[in-house]
Design an enzyme around this catalytic site. Structure first.
Site, PDB file in Angstrom:
ATOM      1  N   THR A  68       6.964  47.649  21.383  1.00 20.74           N
ATOM      2  CA  THR A  68       6.934  47.579  22.852  1.00 20.74           C
ATOM      3  C   THR A  68       7.471  48.885  23.434  1.00 20.74           C
ATOM      4  OG1 THR A  68       7.314  45.205  22.770  1.00 20.74           O
ATOM      5  CG2 THR A  68       7.842  46.291  24.842  1.00 20.74           C
ATOM      6  N   ASP A 126      15.147  53.561  21.307  1.00 20.43           N
ATOM      7  CA  ASP A 126      15.936  54.253  22.337  1.00 20.43           C
ATOM      8  C   ASP A 126      16.812  55.329  21.724  1.00 20.43           C
ATOM      9  OD1 ASP A 126      15.103  52.589  24.643  1.00 20.43           O
ATOM     10  OD2 ASP A 126      15.961  51.015  23.399  1.00 20.43           O
ATOM     11  N   GLU A 186      11.087  42.238  18.350  1.00 23.03           N
ATOM     12  CA  GLU A 186      10.919  43.482  17.583  1.00 23.03           C
ATOM     13  C   GLU A 186      11.647  43.376  16.248  1.00 23.03           C
ATOM     14  OE1 GLU A 186      10.394  46.623  21.280  1.00 23.03           O
ATOM     15  OE2 GLU A 186      12.392  46.230  20.524  1.00 23.03           O
TER      16      GLU A 186
HETATM   17  C1  5RP Z   1      11.736  47.922  23.771  1.00 22.62           C
HETATM   18  C2  5RP Z   1      12.174  49.021  22.874  1.00 22.62           C
HETATM   19  C3  5RP Z   1      11.464  50.315  22.976  1.00 22.62           C
HETATM   20  O1  5RP Z   1      10.975  50.657  21.718  1.00 22.62           O
HETATM   21  C4  5RP Z   1      12.435  51.366  23.431  1.00 22.62           C
HETATM   22  O2  5RP Z   1      13.004  50.956  24.668  1.00 22.62           O
HETATM   23  C5  5RP Z   1      11.757  52.732  23.613  1.00 22.62           C
HETATM   24  O3  5RP Z   1      10.898  52.686  24.696  1.00 22.62           O
HETATM   25  P1  5RP Z   1      10.045  53.936  25.157  1.00 22.62           P
HETATM   26  O4  5RP Z   1       9.018  54.183  24.111  1.00 22.62           O
HETATM   27  O5  5RP Z   1       9.452  53.501  26.480  1.00 22.62           O
HETATM   28  O6  5RP Z   1      10.984  55.114  25.321  1.00 22.62           O
HETATM   29  O7  5RP Z   1      13.065  48.879  22.075  1.00 22.62           O
HETATM   30  O8  5RP Z   1      12.555  46.800  23.671  1.00 22.62           O
END
Ligand code: 5RP
Length: 219
Positions: free
Chosen positions: A29, A85, A104
């Site tokens: 996601t 993140d 996830e």
């Molecule tokens: C969602 C997540 C995403 O992988 C994480 O927030 C990274 O997001 P992005 O690719 O928009 O930087 O853990 O729950």
């Protein structure tokens, strides 16, 4: 396109090298994964389908004509592709910025290879600069928050967010995570916690780090 988006796209494209014909692929996601889904859509005839980690990714994949299957019916998966993140040099992650951490973590656990796609801004020496998301059942939120303070964090309720599982998120600030597996186990052991966004017991197998001109691989 800015540097972060360029890096995300480069990492998303690099993940395609792990895609084998006729597989069911686990899909994470977030904005980086959305770029991967767009690439996957152009190759949807090559795969049998995908298992999704969120309602948002399910909607995007269905709109792109990718068949979305239930993990309960597929068994274990050969490949899971997801963003993060934060990542450290040992491929341990903080995830959950998009509130999809629990599904996830389940799809990652059920996958033989976890390929994580990030841009350079996500790489840190020590995890914890990004507030650690913790999914909690609603009636336990305050109790869990008090336990997180005892562990040295500053939990902040992500108000107005309900997870796909009907739960709430506490974002824990101020942690300098020197022992990720121990902290992951400690937080997951608090009554009322569904899971925390530390992926240390099941880290990524490969992290693809997209930069302006190259993709670096941690393996
Ligand atoms: C969602 C997540 C995403 O992988 C994480 O927030 C990274 O997001 P992005 O690719 O928009 O930087 O853990 O729950």
């Amino acid at each position: 396109m800015n540097t972060a988006v360029n890096g995300k796209l480069a990492a998303a494209r690099a993940a395609l090298q792990y895609l084998e014909d006729d597989i069911i692929v686990g899909v994470g996601t977030g904005s980086t994964v959305n770029l991967f889904i767009d690439e996957l859509a152009a190759r949807r005839e090559r795969i049998r389908g995908a298992v999704s980690s969120s309602e948002a990714s399910t909607a995007r994949m269905r709109a792109a004509g990718i068949e979305v299957l239930e993990l309960n019916r597929t068994g274990d998966l050969p490949l899971y592709v997801d963003g993060a993140d934060e990542t450290d040099g040992y491929r341990r992650l903080i995830k959950g910025g998009g509130a999809a951490l629990t599904r996830e973590k389940v799809v990652a656990a059920a996958s033989r290879k976890f390929v994580c796609i990030v841009d350079e801004s996500k790489v840190v020496d020590i995890l914890g600069r990004f507030p650690l998301p913790v999914e909690v059942i609603p009636m336990a939120r305050s109790y869990v928050a008090r336990q997180l303070v005892r562990l040295g964090g500053r939990p902040v309720w992500r108000e107005n967010v309900t997870t796909d599982n009907g739960n709430q998120i506490l974002d824990v600030h101020g942690l300098r995570i020197l022992d990720p597996p121990t902290l992951e186990a400690a937080i997951n052991g608090i009554a009322g916690v569904v899971t925390c966004g530390l992926f240390a017991h099941r880290p990524a197998d490969v992290v693809l780090i997209g930069g302006p001109n190259t993709v670096r691989r941690l393996e």
